[in-house]
Design an enzyme around this catalytic site. Structure first.
Site, mmCIF file in Angstrom:
data_model
loop_
_atom_site.group_PDB
_atom_site.id
_atom_site.type_symbol
_atom_site.label_atom_id
_atom_site.label_comp_id
_atom_site.label_asym_id
_atom_site.label_seq_id
_atom_site.Cartn_x
_atom_site.Cartn_y
_atom_site.Cartn_z
ATOM 1 N N HIS A 1 0.825 -1.224 0.000
ATOM 2 C CA HIS A 1 0.000 0.000 0.000
ATOM 3 C C HIS A 1 0.850 1.262 0.000
ATOM 4 O O HIS A 1 0.339 2.353 -0.231
ATOM 5 C CB HIS A 1 -0.932 -0.009 1.211
ATOM 6 C CG HIS A 1 -2.006 -1.049 1.089
ATOM 7 N ND1 HIS A 1 -3.294 -0.735 0.726
ATOM 8 C CD2 HIS A 1 -1.970 -2.383 1.229
ATOM 9 C CE1 HIS A 1 -4.009 -1.848 0.671
ATOM 10 N NE2 HIS A 1 -3.229 -2.866 0.975
ATOM 11 N N ASP B 1 3.470 9.522 -0.772
ATOM 12 C CA ASP B 1 2.273 8.746 -0.400
ATOM 13 C C ASP B 1 2.043 7.687 -1.471
ATOM 14 O O ASP B 1 2.093 8.002 -2.666
ATOM 15 C CB ASP B 1 1.059 9.691 -0.335
ATOM 16 C CG ASP B 1 0.046 9.276 0.723
ATOM 17 O OD1 ASP B 1 -0.013 8.079 1.048
ATOM 18 O OD2 ASP B 1 -0.689 10.153 1.218
HETATM 19 C C1 GDG Z 1 -2.086 3.746 3.265
HETATM 20 C C2 GDG Z 1 -1.098 4.437 2.326
HETATM 21 C C3 GDG Z 1 -2.804 4.359 0.507
HETATM 22 C C4 GDG Z 1 -8.627 9.300 8.176
HETATM 23 N N1 GDG Z 1 -9.061 9.918 9.282
HETATM 24 C C5 GDG Z 1 -10.284 9.399 9.548
HETATM 25 C C6 GDG Z 1 -10.603 8.465 8.569
HETATM 26 N N2 GDG Z 1 -9.573 8.415 7.738
HETATM 27 C C7 GDG Z 1 -9.529 7.552 6.554
HETATM 28 C C8 GDG Z 1 -9.603 8.362 5.288
HETATM 29 C C9 GDG Z 1 -8.972 7.394 4.295
HETATM 30 C C10 GDG Z 1 -7.947 6.684 5.151
HETATM 31 O O1 GDG Z 1 -8.299 6.871 6.511
HETATM 32 C C11 GDG Z 1 -6.547 7.251 4.950
HETATM 33 O O2 GDG Z 1 -6.090 6.743 3.748
HETATM 34 P P1 GDG Z 1 -4.876 7.382 2.980
HETATM 35 O O3 GDG Z 1 -4.792 6.709 1.659
HETATM 36 O O4 GDG Z 1 -5.080 8.847 2.879
HETATM 37 O O5 GDG Z 1 -3.593 7.132 3.879
HETATM 38 P P2 GDG Z 1 -2.943 5.930 4.799
HETATM 39 O O6 GDG Z 1 -3.707 5.695 6.027
HETATM 40 O O7 GDG Z 1 -1.526 6.367 4.982
HETATM 41 O O8 GDG Z 1 -3.031 4.632 3.876
HETATM 42 C C12 GDG Z 1 -1.818 5.253 1.273
HETATM 43 C C13 GDG Z 1 -3.668 3.571 1.471
HETATM 44 O O9 GDG Z 1 -2.899 2.868 2.436
HETATM 45 C C14 GDG Z 1 -4.515 2.541 0.718
HETATM 46 O O10 GDG Z 1 -3.725 1.721 -0.060
HETATM 47 O O11 GDG Z 1 -3.637 5.193 -0.281
HETATM 48 O O12 GDG Z 1 -0.905 5.825 0.358
HETATM 49 O O13 GDG Z 1 -0.185 5.278 3.047
HETATM 50 O O14 GDG Z 1 -9.901 6.440 3.865
HETATM 51 O O15 GDG Z 1 -10.922 8.698 5.016
HETATM 52 N N3 GDG Z 1 -11.757 7.783 8.517
HETATM 53 C C15 GDG Z 1 -12.664 8.025 9.503
HETATM 54 N N4 GDG Z 1 -12.422 8.931 10.500
HETATM 55 C C16 GDG Z 1 -11.245 9.633 10.557
HETATM 56 O O16 GDG Z 1 -11.059 10.454 11.453
HETATM 57 N N5 GDG Z 1 -13.836 7.384 9.485
#
Ligand code: GDG
Length: 468
Positions: A163, A371
């Site tokens: 990821h 990212d």
């Molecule tokens: C890894 C990789 C890749 C965040 N705060 C809350 C919340 N979130 C959810 C967001 C989003 C997820 O968490 C974060 O996803 P990201 O992709 O932005 O980042 P990582 O956590 O670092 O994820 C990344 C991912 O894996 C998937 O392959 O895209 O590059 O680093 O869905 O909405 N959700 C809720 N409350 C929060 O306060 N419900």
């Protein structure tokens, strides 16, 4: 509909189970985070087993069902958590794989724990997988599982998806255990990465560390062939679109805007509190715009959600201190009574509140230094059903490949970032809508189901399995 090759239950192996609870007396609920957001909708469409850690130390849990999913907990001791998870995974591999945006710490005791815990995950997966089934291993915490599992269960079809980014060889080569990790990964039939560049970086590491021959995107490894490819992850676009159109969500968005004092423009950042996300760079740029009078309350407000993350790892504690000092300084300098310049929320919110926030935001700021993908950017686009809104997006995310119509920035370029924010605030015309429409069209086609189908489809096309 996505089905595992052969139609059996798909076995997911990931560091964490997709559930959490506040304490042992509380009920289980779906946990936040990129991987879970991506896989829950996939598993709602087919039978599945999920092998992972439940999130607390020394907890011996029996397998249990949650919303139609069979969960197989793996036990981690307090020492395992400290060395395998907080140590090797989050303080060695995470910064290393994100181009050392944070300092990477190398500790021999952490490696030993990482190997031991990977063995435990491989054993649990081996116990859970029906004969001849497909196992999909996830992420950088479990890079030794593919080879361990293949040794124990040659009948399985094994895929692994990363990821996060895979770094260039100059950086990867620092890892004292680089050979073991490459060999661990080469136990899979298919290795998936977010971007083509990540796959290319891995192929180079494989040539250098395992002395294998690569032909295009295939690694020749003894008598086996391993396929390596890019499978950009996405979101459940239709579900988010429906949530954002729901009258309750729309009413909540209006309420948030009203609570903010009905400003002309709302800017939003949503990130796990992580140094890779570029929150500091973003706020510095915003602070200069405040100083210049280009933005500021009551006309413009910025909401920054920084959801708590890895708060026992030192780099994360330092980041939180730095960030909160910066927010305090900015608010001290530019707020007025009842009208803060930045609404800083170090909290986790439910999914519908997140959708309401996306709906409230005229400008979404996604500025990571590195990212793998960044689902927040895609979630924002998915929630903009009226085609309004402007996305400012870092060129160092995987998402930029799919969301080319965003205003693309280099988060290290302060003037460029400021200019992008200015441009975003002046958006809103037909051209802005066209850009949003194009991005929405893209993620409606290439959603999370498409991602899973592409990966599992490619996995099906790999080798014939040895029958047991
Ligand atoms: C890894 C990789 C890749 C965040 N705060 C809350 C919340 N979130 C959810 C967001 C989003 C997820 O968490 C974060 O996803 P990201 O992709 O932005 O980042 P990582 O956590 O670092 O994820 C990344 C991912 O894996 C998937 O392959 O895209 O590059 O680093 O869905 O909405 N959700 C809720 N409350 C929060 O306060 N419900």
């Amino acid at each position: 509909m996505v089905v595992a090759p052969g139609g059996e239950a798909l076995v997911i192996v990931a560091n964490r189970l997709p559930v959490e609870r506040a304490d042992p007396a509380s009920p289980w609920r779906t946990s936040p985070g990129g991987l879970v957001s991506a896989l829950i909708p996939v598993l709602q469409r087919q039978p599945g087993v999920w092998v992972g850690w439940a999130g607390a130390a020394d907890e011996d849990l029996d397998p249990f069902d949650f919303e139609g999913l069979s969960l197989q907990p793996v036990t981690l001791s307090a020492t395992d958590i400290e060395r395998y998870y907080e140590g090797f995974s989050n303080a060695t591999l995470w910064p290393l794989y994100h181009d050392v945006t944070g300092e990477a710490v190398f500790e021999r005791g952490w490696w030993e724990a990482y190997s031991r815990v990977n063995q435990r995950f491989a054993e649990a997966a081996s116990r859970s997988a029906p004969p001849g089934s497909t196992v999909w291993v996830h992420d950088y915490q479990l890079q030794l599982v593919p080879a361990l599992l293949r040794r124990a269960r040659p009948d399985l079809r094994i895929g692994w998806f990363n990821h996060i980014p895979f770094p260039g060889y100059e950086i990867y080569a620092r890892l004292p255990w680089r050979h073991q990790i490459v060999e661990g990964l080469l136990g899979a039939d298919l290795l998936g990465f977010q971007r083509r560049d990540d796959a290319v970086n891995f192929l180079r590491a494989a040539r250098r560390c395992a002395e294998v021959v690569t032909r295009g995107s295939v690694v020749e490894y003894g008598d086996r062939q391993i396929r390596v490819g890019a499978f950009p992850i996405s979101v459940d676009t239709a579900a988010l679109d429906a949530l954002a159109r729901d009258p309750t969500t729309r009413a909540r968005a209006r309420q948030i805007r009203h609570d903010l004092g009905d400003p002309e423009a709302v800017l939003l950042g949503v990130d796990r509190l992580d140094y890779t996300k570029g929150i500091i760079n973003r706020l510095r740029a915003y602070s200069e715009l405040l100083e210049e009078g280009a933005v500021g309350p009551p006309r413009t407000v910025l909401i920054q959600v920084a959801s708590p993350s890895r708060d026992r790892v030192r780099e994360y504690q330092l980041l939180r201190e730095e960030l909160e000092t910066l927010v305090g300084r900015i608010n001290g300098d530019y707020s007025s009574v009842g009208r803060p310049a930045i609404h800083y929320l170090h909290q986790s919110f439910p999914r519908d509140e997140m959708a309401a926030l996306y709906l409230t935001a005229d400008v979404m700021l996604v500025t990571p230094l590195k990212d793998g993908m960044n689902l927040v950017a895609k979630e924002y686009v998915a929630c903009r059903s009226d085609e309004s809104g402007v996305l400012v997006l870092s060129e160092f995310t995987g998402a930029v490949d799919d969301l080319r119509q965003a205003i693309v920035i280099n988060p290290w370029d302060m003037d460029g970032t400021k200019e992008a924010i200015r441009q975003a605030l002046n958006g809103g015309g037909a051209a802005t809508r066209r850009r949003m429409r194009t991005m929405r069209n893209h993620i409606f086609t290439e959603d999370v189901h498409h991602w899973a189908a592409a990966f599992l489809g490619a996995l099906e096309l790999t080798v014939d399995r040895d029958p047991r």
